[in-house]
Every structure is written in C-alpha cells, then in structure tokens.
Motif scaffolding. Structure first.
Motif, short mmCIF file in Angstrom:
data_model
loop_
_atom_site.label_atom_id
_atom_site.label_comp_id
_atom_site.label_asym_id
_atom_site.label_seq_id
_atom_site.Cartn_x
_atom_site.Cartn_y
_atom_site.Cartn_z
N ALA A 27 27.33 44.03 60.58
CA ALA A 27 28.05 43.89 61.84
C ALA A 27 29.38 44.30 61.70
O ALA A 27 30.00 44.70 62.77
N LEU A 28 30.13 44.19 60.55
CA LEU A 28 31.47 44.85 60.35
C LEU A 28 31.60 46.15 60.80
O LEU A 28 32.76 46.57 61.31
N GLU A 29 30.54 46.91 60.52
CA GLU A 29 30.44 48.36 60.83
C GLU A 29 30.06 48.49 62.42
O GLU A 29 30.45 49.62 62.88
N LEU A 30 29.36 47.85 62.71
CA LEU A 30 28.70 47.81 64.39
C LEU A 30 29.86 47.73 65.11
O LEU A 30 29.79 48.35 66.16
N TYR A 31 30.54 46.50 65.18
CA TYR A 31 31.37 46.21 66.02
C TYR A 31 32.69 47.25 66.00
O TYR A 31 33.40 47.36 64.98
N ASP A 32 32.84 47.74 67.12
CA ASP A 32 34.34 48.41 67.30
C ASP A 32 35.63 48.27 67.98
O ASP A 32 36.25 48.99 68.51
N GLY A 33 35.27 46.86 68.51
CA GLY A 33 36.32 46.34 69.43
C GLY A 33 36.93 45.16 68.60
O GLY A 33 36.66 44.82 67.67
N GLY A 34 37.80 44.63 69.32
CA GLY A 34 38.61 43.16 68.80
C GLY A 34 39.29 43.41 67.50
O GLY A 34 39.71 44.85 67.56
N ILE A 35 39.29 42.80 66.51
CA ILE A 35 39.67 43.02 65.36
C ILE A 35 38.89 43.48 64.17
O ILE A 35 39.45 43.97 63.24
N ALA A 36 37.85 44.03 64.56
CA ALA A 36 36.77 44.61 63.59
C ALA A 36 37.10 45.86 62.96
O ALA A 36 37.11 45.96 61.63
N PRO A 37 38.00 46.81 63.78
CA PRO A 37 38.14 48.29 63.20
C PRO A 37 39.30 47.78 62.03
O PRO A 37 39.15 48.30 60.85
N GLN A 38 40.17 46.88 62.42
CA GLN A 38 41.29 46.64 61.50
C GLN A 38 40.85 45.99 60.19
O GLN A 38 41.32 46.10 59.22
N HIS A 41 39.04 48.20 58.02
CA HIS A 41 39.94 49.07 57.25
C HIS A 41 40.52 47.98 56.05
O HIS A 41 40.70 48.47 55.07
N ARG A 42 40.91 46.98 56.56
CA ARG A 42 41.77 45.98 55.50
C ARG A 42 40.99 45.59 54.27
O ARG A 42 41.42 45.47 53.07
N LEU A 43 39.49 45.19 54.65
CA LEU A 43 38.90 44.94 53.49
C LEU A 43 38.02 45.80 52.93
O LEU A 43 37.00 45.69 51.93
N SER A 44 38.15 47.06 53.10
CA SER A 44 37.49 48.31 52.37
C SER A 44 37.57 48.14 50.86
O SER A 44 38.68 47.82 50.29
N GLY A 45 36.49 48.19 50.09
CA GLY A 45 36.40 48.08 48.71
C GLY A 45 36.78 46.41 48.14
O GLY A 45 36.89 46.30 46.98
N HIS A 46 36.71 45.69 49.43
CA HIS A 46 36.89 44.02 48.76
C HIS A 46 35.29 43.26 49.32
O HIS A 46 35.60 42.41 50.04
N HIS A 47 34.39 43.47 48.61
CA HIS A 47 33.23 42.87 49.15
C HIS A 47 33.38 41.42 48.90
O HIS A 47 32.76 40.81 49.85
N GLU A 48 33.91 40.83 48.07
CA GLU A 48 33.93 39.34 47.84
C GLU A 48 34.51 38.82 49.11
O GLU A 48 34.15 37.64 49.57
#
Length: 151
Positions: A27-38, A41-48
């Motif tokens: 879902a985090l990769e599917l949604y391209d609107g709202g706050i999802a893109p930012q 990017h912010r959580l890249s590499g932070h799976h937890e």
C-alpha cells in the motif's frame, strides 16, 4: 539518534493517485497522493516503522503499509464509510493494543475518513490523536514525526 517514541502510529487516508501496476504492491508503494510519497521516502530502510503505518482505504478498510494491493478507483462516500466502520475499529484496536503502551495516533485524512474512526474516538482508552485534515499536510505531519523521533 534517539529511538522512535513507542506506541506511535501513522494513519493516512488512501489517495486517488496510485502507481500503475498489474501486480499487487505494498500500500505504501501503491498510493501516490496525500502524504504517501513523503512518508515512503522518510521511512526508506526503516522496516520496523513501516509496521506502524496504516491506511484507510475506501475499498479495503484498514490496511497496513505492506498490505499488497492492486490499483482501484473507489471514492469514500458516507455510506461506504458506514459499511467499513465496523471492521476498521477491531482491526485498529488490535494493532494499538499490541503496542503495550499508551498509543499516539497521527491521522492525516479528510474529515469523512473520521467516520471510520468513530468507534475508536468513543473508546474510553482512545489513543492521543493528532488530526491533520489536509491529506497533503506533510509539513505538520513531519513535525509530529520529528517530535516522535521518527527518522
């Protein structure tokens, strides 16, 4: 770096803009609107921390950041929100209760999405909720995440 504050969660409304794909993607990769893109990017590499991110989907109800989804076109209506409400509350409650500490919830969603959260808002032990009604409200959302020590 200080550890992220325990019991903190992000809940965002789904977005009309979605990645074009023929295979399910998180879902985090599917949604391209709202706050999802930012947020992505912010959580890249932070799976937890991704495990503390949820979306309110007009089609699927509550989904995690990693729930595999295909693109869909469904707007949230009041009748659809009423339908989803009964399933969203117990799912969200389980996730919040599993934190084992007082929960804090950042909600970034248009007002209609709060219908899905009405039962949570009525709980005696409801989490501390920060609501940002603008689905594109990244600056105030980022400020909350900074306060929570999210990377």
């Amino acid at each position: 770096m200080t550890a992220p504050l325990p019991g903190t969660f992000v809940l965002a409304g789904c977005s009309r803009r979605k990645t074009s794909t023929n295979v399910p993607v998180p879902a985090l990769e599917l949604y391209d609107g709202g706050i999802a893109p930012q947020l992505r990017h912010r959580l890249s590499g932070h799976h937890e921390l991704r495990q503390r991110v949820y979306f309110l989907s007009a089609r699927h109800g509550l989904v995690t950041a990693d729930t595999p989804l295909l693109p869909y076109d469904q707007a949230l209506t009041i009748s659809r929100a009423d339908e989803l409400r009964a399933s969203v509350h117990p799912q969200l409650r389980r996730h919040l209760d599993a934190a084992g500490t007082s929960a804090r919830l950042l909600v970034v969603a248009e007002p209609l999405y709060l219908v899905l959260l009405a039962d949570l808002l009525a709980d005696k032990d409801r989490p501390l909720i920060t609501w940002i009604p603008d689905p594109r409200g990244w600056s105030p959302a980022a400020a909350v995440l900074d306060d929570w020590n999210w990377p």
